[in-house]
Structure formats: C-alpha cells, structure tokens
Design a protein around this motif. Structure first.
Motif, PDB file in Angstrom:
ATOM      1  N   UNK A 124       0.831  -1.201   0.000  1.00 47.51           N
ATOM      2  CA  UNK A 124       0.000   0.000   0.000  1.00 47.51           C
ATOM      3  C   UNK A 124       0.865   1.251   0.000  1.00 47.51           C
ATOM      4  N   UNK A 125       1.915   1.237   0.813  1.00 50.78           N
ATOM      5  CA  UNK A 125       2.793   2.401   0.893  1.00 50.78           C
ATOM      6  C   UNK A 125       3.512   2.641  -0.424  1.00 50.78           C
ATOM      7  N   UNK A 126       3.945   1.564  -1.076  1.00 49.48           N
ATOM      8  CA  UNK A 126       4.639   1.707  -2.357  1.00 49.48           C
ATOM      9  C   UNK A 126       3.721   2.303  -3.413  1.00 49.48           C
ATOM     10  N   UNK A 127       2.458   1.868  -3.430  1.00 52.70           N
ATOM     11  CA  UNK A 127       1.501   2.397  -4.409  1.00 52.70           C
ATOM     12  C   UNK A 127       1.232   3.874  -4.167  1.00 52.70           C
ATOM     13  N   UNK A 128       1.002   4.225  -2.902  1.00 50.36           N
ATOM     14  CA  UNK A 128       0.737   5.626  -2.564  1.00 50.36           C
ATOM     15  C   UNK A 128       1.945   6.492  -2.897  1.00 50.36           C
ATOM     16  N   UNK A 129       3.134   5.990  -2.571  1.00 42.91           N
ATOM     17  CA  UNK A 129       4.359   6.736  -2.858  1.00 42.91           C
ATOM     18  C   UNK A 129       4.520   6.983  -4.350  1.00 42.91           C
ATOM     19  N   UNK A 130       4.192   5.978  -5.156  1.00 43.94           N
ATOM     20  CA  UNK A 130       4.317   6.128  -6.602  1.00 43.94           C
ATOM     21  C   UNK A 130       3.318   7.138  -7.141  1.00 43.94           C
ATOM     22  N   UNK A 131       2.106   7.129  -6.608  1.00 39.59           N
ATOM     23  CA  UNK A 131       1.105   8.119  -7.021  1.00 39.59           C
ATOM     24  C   UNK A 131       1.608   9.534  -6.747  1.00 39.59           C
ATOM     25  N   UNK A 132       2.188   9.725  -5.558  1.00 38.83           N
ATOM     26  CA  UNK A 132       2.697  11.053  -5.206  1.00 38.83           C
ATOM     27  C   UNK A 132       3.840  11.461  -6.133  1.00 38.83           C
ATOM     28  N   UNK A 133       4.720  10.514  -6.458  1.00 35.10           N
ATOM     29  CA  UNK A 133       5.831  10.811  -7.363  1.00 35.10           C
ATOM     30  C   UNK A 133       5.318  11.225  -8.738  1.00 35.10           C
ATOM     31  N   UNK A 134       4.195  10.639  -9.157  1.00 32.81           N
ATOM     32  CA  UNK A 134       3.627  10.944 -10.462  1.00 32.81           C
ATOM     33  C   UNK A 134       2.775  12.220 -10.455  1.00 32.81           C
ATOM     34  N   UNK A 135       2.679  12.846  -9.275  1.00 36.12           N
ATOM     35  CA  UNK A 135       1.934  14.095  -9.203  1.00 36.12           C
ATOM     36  C   UNK A 135       0.450  13.946  -8.946  1.00 36.12           C
ATOM     37  N   UNK A 136       0.000  12.730  -8.637  1.00 41.31           N
ATOM     38  CA  UNK A 136      -1.426  12.510  -8.371  1.00 41.31           C
ATOM     39  C   UNK A 136      -1.738  12.738  -6.897  1.00 41.31           C
ATOM     40  N   UNK A 137      -3.003  12.945  -6.603  1.00 43.69           N
ATOM     41  CA  UNK A 137      -3.469  13.048  -5.216  1.00 43.69           C
ATOM     42  C   UNK A 137      -4.192  11.755  -4.861  1.00 43.69           C
TER      43      UNK A 137
END
Length: 389
Positions: A124-137
């Motif tokens: 879950x943390x990896x997915x959320x971290x990747x979303x943030x890196x891609x500029x998503x909320x």
C-alpha cells in the motif's frame, strides 16, 4: 526543542481526513460547491510543494442518497451495497473537482488490516508513494464493501492516522463538524474551554473526548483522540478543525480556530525506533565492507552488497544486518522474502528481473525502512565528526 504550530505550506506532506457530513447532505446528496472549494485549497498547497493525501469518508452516505435509502441504521449488507454504489460516485466527484486544476486523482481502498499486516502495508505504501511521485493526489477510503464486521463510520479517523504514519506525513488534518477539542462537549457544557494547543495526549485529554455525532458520521471526538495518539506517537502533528466553511484549509491558514496536537518526535526517528526496538529479527543479512560504508552514509542496502542470507522471513519482516565481522550494525524491513533474497544476494539490481522473473524493488532493505543500531550509529557519528574536525 519544543515543536510549534507552523503554516500549512511549511509542512512536507499532509494527510487530510474529511468526514461524511461535510461531503454529503442527506436531502441533496454531494456538496459539490464545498468539494470544489476543498480541491482549490489542495491545489494551492500542491503549488507550494506540499504533498497532499486525502482520506475521504462519504461512500456509504453518498450511496444512501443515490439509492434513496430510508433514514436510520442500515443492516451490514445494506451498508456494503450503499458503499459499492457510493464509492463510484465519490471517486468520480473527487476526480472531476481536482481536474479543474489539472490534478489527477488516484483511488486507494484500504482496511485497517492493510496498514497493520506488514506485507500489505509495504504494498500500500509503495503504491501511494508512486502516485505522489507521479503528481497525483491519492484519495483513500476504507474498503467498506468487503467489511466482515459492523461498519463504523468513525474508523476513518484512525485509518487516516495510520495512513499518515505509513507515508511519513508530518501533519494530519481532521476536518469535521467541530472546530477542535474542548475540555467537555460544548453542546452539553456551556463552560467548556477550547484548547488551542495540546502538547501531549494525557489521560486527562482523553477524558475530555465526548461521544458525538450525526446519522451520516457516527465517529466523535473519541476516535479523533485515538487518531491523535497514533499520529503524534509517530512524530506527526495533528490539527482538528471545522470543515463546515468553504475553503477550510485556507481558513486554518488564516487563523480560524482549530486545535493543534504536537508531535512526539520526528516521523523518521519515531518510525525507526519502532523498527529497532519493538520487533524481533526474523533473519539476517551479512554484508560486505562496501555495503556497510554505503549504509553509514545513509544509503539503502542493495543486493550486490549482501554476502549471506539466513533465516526464514517474508517481505516486510524485520531482519538484522551484520557487518563483515558478524556484528549487527542495523535492522530493517526486508524488501524480499528469504528465498528471493538468497537468489539475488551478490547480484546487481539490474539482474533482479531476470533472476526472479519480475521487476522487483532495487533495494534489499530501503533506507527509509532501516535504522542503524546504537553502537553503529555512534561509530558513524564519530567518523562524521572526525571528517569535519
């Protein structure tokens, strides 16, 4: 040094929890104007370099409205059906409102179990971290459609706190229909005093939490104090504020009344203390001198530096890291299962995909999931001190 409240834009990563009653009106459904104003606030924070995550209640409440269910308590299967319908509408609403500022929304559905079982926690943390890196909320909600126990609306307070600690946020904002913590429930006691700053959540503070709420959101101050204990204990500050006004985040920044809970320490220190002191190693990784030097300089442990793997552990379990002399120098959360770790030990990160058949993580133990042991940290500090002498 005592921590003090600071402007929202000075925080690095903020988790915002939004209660159902703020988003959904029993008669009219989604409060579109309020949501648009909230998204404008989020866009303003992101423009100043702040990572923003949203834990949004409202799926069941919105589903009730869409399905035109009668007022009152719902059976479990009715709550799950309402959540299934409401979650689609809720995700679409967030996506549309954020897109006005060209922001992409990413939906994450979690249960508390997802943040407590370490393998699922890491995913879950990896997915959320990747979303943030891609500029998503990331728009996060509890996965109410598959709940096996009675759904409790207040759980999103605690879920938000766990998301905050999981993602290393330094501020958790709980928006609800009350503007902060009082010494007693203000609607019951006219002499209740408002508390602007809470340095520590003591038994006395816990006793002040009243029970609260509305048909749409049964979570009261009790769950917010529980959330505060989780967040502040991991080094994350917390604010309880009213979300009933438009632009509630801007209102906080402009001095609107709210309660600020001081963090107990920095997120990294608190989380790494948990790794080092509360979990028994399930295995060990023996590393070479080059990897040891990399760890002391604050880098992750890569497979190439691992010489031997012992024990039976799963990804996310705590493992001890041993120097070439066999002395424990660090502990961390394993990035791979023991069998996989043995296969890639001594190999370059670029070879992982060929060996395992899938593109795994580059690090055997990521630096964010690692803490140097006390003796190793003292040695590292001594080396750095000598270097600057």
């Amino acid at each position: 040094m005592t921590a003090h409240r600071k402007p929202l834009e000075k925080y690095r990563r903020i988790v915002i929890k939004i209660g159902s009653a703020l988003l959904v009106d029993r008669k009219t459904g989604l409060k579109k104007q309020w949501l648009n104003a909230m998204c404008a606030d989020i866009a303003a924070l992101r423009a100043k370099g702040v990572d923003v995550l949203v834990v949004s209640s409202g799926a069941i409440a919105l589903g009730r409205s869409v399905l035109d269910l009668a007022p009152g308590a719902l059976k479990l299967e009715e709550s799950q059906a309402a959540a299934a319908v409401g979650q689609i509408a809720l995700a679409r609403a967030w996506s549309e409102s954020l897109s006005a500022d060209e922001i992409v929304a990413g939906q994450i559905l979690l249960t508390l179990g997802d943040t407590e079982e370490r393998r699922r926690y890491l995913n879950a943390r990896a997915t959320i971290s990747q979303l943030l890196k891609m500029g998503a909320v990331p728009i996060i909600n509890e996965n109410d459609t598959v709940a096996t126990t009675e759904i409790r609306y207040g759980d999103n307070d605690r879920l938000a706190a766990r998301v905050a600690t999981m993602t290393g946020a330094d501020l958790l904002v709980l928006l609800s229909d009350i503007d902060g913590l009082y010494t007693a429930p203000p609607h019951l006691n006219p002499d209740a005093r408002f508390l602007e700053t809470i340095a520590e959540i003591t038994p006395e503070i816990e006793a002040m939490a009243g029970g609260a709420a509305s048909e749409l959101s049964r979570g009261g101050m009790r769950t917010k104090i529980d959330a505060g204990k989780i967040a502040t204990g991991a080094g994350c500050a917390m604010i309880i504020a009213s979300g009933k006004v438009d632009h509630p985040l801007s209102a906080i920044g402009e001095g609107a009344r709210s309660s600020w809970f001081a963090p107990s320490g920095s997120p990294v220190t608190a989380r790494k203390t948990w790794i080092a002191g509360q979990l028994l190693p399930a295995g060990t990784l023996a590393i070479d001198t080059g990897a040891e030097a990399a760890l002391r300089s604050g880098k992750s442990l890569l497979p190439a530096g691992v010489r031997q793997v012992t024990g039976s552990f799963s990804r996310g379990d705590t493992i001890a890291i041993l120097s070439a002399e066999g002395r424990e120098i660090a502990r961390g959360l394993a990035g791979y299962d023991a069998d996989e770790a043995r296969q890639i030990a001594g190999k370059k990160s670029a070879e992982i995909a060929v060996i395992l058949g899938y593109a795994g993580r580059a690090a055997m133990v990521h630096r964010d999931d690692m803490v140097m042991t006390a003796s190793a940290k003292r040695e590292t500090d001594a080396v750095r001190s000598d270097a600057h002498a």
